[in-house]
Design an enzyme around this catalytic site. Structure first.
Site, short mmCIF file in Angstrom:
data_model
loop_
_atom_site.label_atom_id
_atom_site.label_comp_id
_atom_site.label_asym_id
_atom_site.label_seq_id
_atom_site.Cartn_x
_atom_site.Cartn_y
_atom_site.Cartn_z
N HIS A 355 -18.58 16.80 35.68
CA HIS A 355 -18.26 17.52 36.74
C HIS A 355 -18.43 15.88 37.53
O HIS A 355 -17.87 16.50 38.61
CB HIS A 355 -18.56 18.42 37.44
CG HIS A 355 -19.27 19.73 36.42
ND1 HIS A 355 -17.62 20.21 35.39
CD2 HIS A 355 -20.10 19.86 35.68
CE1 HIS A 355 -18.30 20.54 34.68
NE2 HIS A 355 -20.11 20.92 35.09
N CYS A 356 -18.05 15.20 37.09
CA CYS A 356 -17.93 13.96 38.61
C CYS A 356 -18.80 14.12 39.41
O CYS A 356 -19.20 14.19 40.68
CB CYS A 356 -16.91 13.53 39.20
SG CYS A 356 -15.73 13.17 37.85
N ALA A 357 -20.66 14.24 39.40
CA ALA A 357 -21.17 15.67 40.27
C ALA A 357 -22.58 15.36 39.64
O ALA A 357 -23.85 15.52 40.15
CB ALA A 357 -20.61 15.75 40.84
#
Length: 399
Positions: A355-357
Site C-alpha cells: 500500500h505504498c507504506a
C-alpha cells in the site's frame, strides 16, 4: 438513512452488471456522470483558460473550481488553492520549495505512519539539505506517540510532516491536537497529507492550523491526475517554485524575471483544464449529499465486515481504534496474493501488497496485507458477496 441507491445511480460503473464488486476505494474512487459530462463538454470545446477573450466561460468554470475547493476545506483564500497533478506533486512542491529554508543540521520530523509520498520525498530532501530526519514511532493503537513527538521537537526542527488518515489501517491521527502541541513547543512548519482524509473527514484548514495541506481529486470522485496544495498564504509564499515556465511569470526580460502572485506562481505550464472543470462539476454534485450520512454508511459496512472477519480462526485484523471505512487483514499461513487472486476470479476487487507504506507494514510486522475499503455506493449485498467468495477461496486454499 443514506440513500445508497440514489447515490449509486450517479455512477455509470454500476450500469454494467458484469463489473467486479469494487472494494478498493482507498486507492481511488469511482467516477460520477457529472465528471464525465463536464470533461466531455470541455474536450468538445476549443481553447484553454486565462489565454484569450474567447475562453472566458471555461476560465470562469476553472476558477469556480478553485473557489469550491476553498469552501470544501475552509482555506483562507482562493489564492491558497494551487492545482497540482496529485498529492505526490503537492508534497514535492512543498518539500522542494522549502530547500532554501532548510539548512544543514536542521531537523525534519515524519512518522512510521507516513505514505511513501511523504516518507520518500522528505527523506530525499533531508539528504539533499544535510538535515536530520527524525522518525516518530506509532503505538499499538496505530496513533503517533505523542511523547516521542514532544521529545523530538527542538529549536532545530524546521518541518513536521503528519499523515491525517492512514491508507493501511484507516487510523485518523489527532492532527489538530498534534499541531497545537507543535505550535506550543516549536516554530516548525507543519505539512499534512490529507489524501485519505479528504473523502472521510470534514476538514477545516483554518481551525486545523496547518501550514500546508495536500490531497488528490481522484480520492473524492474526481479525475485522476489532479491534486490540490493548500495552506496558509504566508507559508505558501515561502515556496520556491518546483516548475518554471509559462503562466507562472509576471514579467520576463533579458535582464530580469519576476513571478506572478499566488496561486499562479506555483502553477507553471498548461494546466489540467479538463480535470479542474470536471472536478468543479463533481464538487457541485457532492453538495447535494449529506457528508456525514454518506460516511456513516461506508463505515457501518466496514464495521460489520470487521465483526464477521473476526469469526475466522486464522484472520488477523489491523484497524483503527475508531470506526473507519478501511480494513487491513491477513490470514495466517495463506499468501495474500493467492487469496486476492482467487477473490478476483470471483469478481471481488480489493487491494493486496504494501500500500505504498512499507515502514507502516514493517511496524505491523507484515510483508503485505489485504485491504478492503468502502465508499457510500457500496451495499450490503456486496459485503455478502465478498464473504461468499472468501469462503470458497479459503476452502480451496486450505485443502
Amino acid at each position: 438513512m443514506f440513500d445508497t441507491t440514489g447515490f449509486r445511480s450517479h455512477f455509470p460503473y454500476f450500469q454494467h452488471p458484469d463489473r467486479v464488486i469494487y472494494l478498493d476505494n482507498a486507492a481511488t474512487t469511482l467516477k460520477p456522470q457529472s465528471l464525465i459530462d463536464a470533461t466531455v463538454k470541455f474536450y468538445q470545446s476549443a481553447g484553454s483558460v486565462h489565454r484569450s477573450q474567447y475562453d472566458e466561460e471555461q476560465t470562469a468554470l476553472y476558477e469556480q473550481a478553485r473557489s469550491q475547493v476553498r469552501q470544501l476545506i475552509n482555506a483562507e483564500s482562493d489564492k491558497a488553492i494551487i492545482w497540482t497533478s496529485g498529492t505526490t506533486q503537492a508534497i514535492n512542491t512543498v518539500a522542494n520549495g522549502l530547500i532554501p529554508y532548510i539548512q544543514s543540521d536542521d531537523e525534519i520530523i515524519i512518522s512510521e505512519a507516513d505514505h511513501h509520498a511523504n516518507f520518500v520525498t522528505w527523506s530525499m530532501i533531508a539528504q539533499k539539505c544535510g538535515a536530520k530526519l527524525r522518525i516518530l514511532p506509532i503505538q499499538d493503537n496505530w496513533l503517533i506517540d505523542e511523547n516521542a513527538l514532544l521529545e523530538a521537537l527542538n529549536k532545530r526542527t524546521k518541518v513536521v510532516v503528519l499523515n491525517f488518515v492512514s491508507n493501511v489501517t484507516g487510523t485518523e491521527q489527532p492532527v489538530e491536537h498534534l499541531i497545537r502541541l507543535i505550535r506550543k513547543h516549536s516554530s516548525a512548519l507543519v505539512s499534512v497529507d490529507a489524501a485519505q482524509a479528504i473523502s472521510h473527514v470534514k476538514i477545516d484548514l483554518r481551525k486545523l492550523d496547518a501550514d500546508f495541506l495536500s490531497f488528490s481529486a481522484h480520492k473524492i470522485y474526481g479525475p485522476n491526475g489532479l491534486g490540490v496544495l493548500s495552506g496558509k498564504l504566508t507559508a505558501l509564499e515561502l515556496l520556491q517554485p518546483l516548475i518554471y515556465g509559462g503562466k507562472m511569470v509576471d514579467r520576463v526580460s533579458k535582464q530580469q524575471i519576476s513571478f506572478a502572485e499566488l496561486p499562479y506562481r506555483l502553477e507553471a505550464g498548461t494546466p489540467n483544464i479538463a480535470g479542474v472543470i470536471g472536478f468543479n462539476a463533481v464538487l457541485s454534485w457532492l453538495n447535494q449529499w449529506d457528508f456525514e450520512q454518506a460516511e456513516h454508511h461506508a463505515v457501518q459496512l466496514a464495521e460489520q465486515t470487521k465483526v464477521r472477519l473476526k469469526n475466522y480462526e486464522f484472520c488477523q485484523l489491523f484497524n483503527s481504534p475508531k470506526p473507519s471505512s478501511v480494513i487491513s487483514f491477513v490470514f495466517k499461513n495463506i499468501a495474500g496474493s493467492d487469496l486476492a487472486t482467487l477473490l478476483a476470479e470471483q469478481n471481488i476487487a480489493l487491494r493486496t501488497g504494501v500500500h505504498c507504506a512499507q515502514p507502516y507494514l514493517s511496524r505491523l510486522g507484515q510483508h503485505s496485507t489485504l485491504r478492503l475499503s468502502f465508499a457510500p455506493y457500496n451495499t450490503q449485498q456486496e459485503v455478502d458477496a465478498f464473504f461468499t467468495a472468501l469462503d470458497k477461496s479459503l476452502a480451496l486454499l486450505e485443502e
